[in-house]
Design a protein around this motif. Structure first.
Motif, PDB file in Angstrom:
ATOM      1  N   THR A  60       0.825  -1.201   0.000  1.00  0.00           N
ATOM      2  CA  THR A  60       0.000   0.000   0.000  1.00  0.00           C
ATOM      3  C   THR A  60       0.861   1.255   0.000  1.00  0.00           C
ATOM      4  O   THR A  60       0.566   2.238  -0.700  1.00  0.00           O
ATOM      5  N   ALA A  61       1.959   1.217   0.752  1.00  0.00           N
ATOM      6  CA  ALA A  61       2.850   2.379   0.823  1.00  0.00           C
ATOM      7  C   ALA A  61       3.496   2.676  -0.520  1.00  0.00           C
ATOM      8  O   ALA A  61       3.616   3.838  -0.922  1.00  0.00           O
ATOM      9  N   VAL A  62       3.916   1.629  -1.222  1.00  0.00           N
ATOM     10  CA  VAL A  62       4.601   1.834  -2.506  1.00  0.00           C
ATOM     11  C   VAL A  62       3.662   2.411  -3.548  1.00  0.00           C
ATOM     12  O   VAL A  62       4.090   3.163  -4.433  1.00  0.00           O
ATOM     13  N   VAL A  63       2.375   2.100  -3.447  1.00  0.00           N
ATOM     14  CA  VAL A  63       1.406   2.736  -4.357  1.00  0.00           C
ATOM     15  C   VAL A  63       1.482   4.247  -4.216  1.00  0.00           C
ATOM     16  O   VAL A  63       1.471   4.990  -5.206  1.00  0.00           O
ATOM     17  N   ARG A  64       1.584   4.725  -2.982  1.00  0.00           N
ATOM     18  CA  ARG A  64       1.668   6.168  -2.736  1.00  0.00           C
ATOM     19  C   ARG A  64       3.050   6.723  -3.059  1.00  0.00           C
ATOM     20  O   ARG A  64       3.186   7.814  -3.614  1.00  0.00           O
ATOM     21  N   LEU A  65       4.085   5.985  -2.709  1.00  0.00           N
ATOM     22  CA  LEU A  65       5.451   6.491  -2.863  1.00  0.00           C
ATOM     23  C   LEU A  65       5.894   6.583  -4.320  1.00  0.00           C
ATOM     24  O   LEU A  65       6.602   7.507  -4.703  1.00  0.00           O
TER      25      LEU A  65
END
Length: 235
Positions: free
Chosen positions: A164-169
């Motif tokens: 989920t974090a990498v989607v944003r990052l």
């Protein structure tokens, strides 16, 4: 007795696992990247393929440890002893602080949703917060789930957070991130089953039966990330 009725009797609270593993459960996990933010900055994660390898490594190491601790807590092993074991298995001060912060947040949510004497006793004995994996196991037990369910929740969380974090990052396509989690599903299941085995062994043979797999690069990333003056995620 119908098959459906039999299933309901065996797993009367199985839907609670969906609630507990839902990323929208108000326990603060959405604010943490599981090391992905530092890995992205270091160029270790640049797309879906790198994310998958990062998550595979995380599952096999810290994911297995967290799942075993959670399963052991759900199986009735002394949560204070498990909390000490979690501390010993977390060499990074930054990660220890993060785990206890997440444990405090999960305790607050669990007390409201599935209150239990075990959660109250652990909160009283660890006023600064118990480790997240231990609280997760007690929460699972309070919700009527078994040790394998607790292990599944911990193992899934160890990879869903970074994805989920990498989607944003990286502005990664959410479809690609979800496909990574789908490809990891068989490994996630295997890790959960291994964690349950370790937990049941710990119930009879002691804490030393729990795994102590390490991920030194995650420890280094956590210490670097904690020193950043500006960051998107808390860890």
């Amino acid at each position: 007795m119908t098959a459906a009725t039999h299933g309901e009797r065996r797993h009367p609270a199985r839907a609670a696992l969906l609630v507990l593993a839902d990323g929208r459960f108000p326990a603060g996990g959405h604010a943490h990247s599981g090391g992905a933010e530092a890995a992205v900055k270091a160029g270790r994660i640049t797309g879906a393929a790198d994310l998958e390898e990062f998550c595979r490594g995380r599952l096999a190491t810290t994911g297995l440890v967290a799942a075993a601790l959670a399963a052991a807590a759900a199986a009735g092993v002394d949560p204070r002893a498990l909390d000490d074991a979690a501390d010993a298995r977390t060499p990074s001060p930054a990660l220890r602080a993060t785990s206890r912060r997440l444990g405090r947040q999960l305790t607050r949510a669990a007390r409201a949703v599935w209150p239990s004497p075990a959660l109250e006793e652990l909160a009283a004995s660890r006023p600064r917060g118990a480790h997240h994996s231990v609280v997760l196991g007690l929460t699972a037990a309070a919700a009527g789930l078994d040790p394998l369910d607790a292990a599944h929740a911990a193992a899934h969380e160890s990879v869903s957070g970074p994805a989920t974090a990498v989607v944003r990052l990286l502005s990664l396509d959410p479809f690609h991130a979800t496909a990574v989690l789908a490809r990891l599903a068989p490994q996630t299941d295997r890790v959960a089953r291994r964690a349950e085995e370790h937990a049941l062994a710990a119930r009879t043979g002691g804490i030393s039966a729990l795994p102590a797999a390490s991920a030194p690069l995650l420890d280094l990333f956590a210490e670097e990330h904690a020193a950043w003056p500006v960051r998107l995620f808390a860890s």
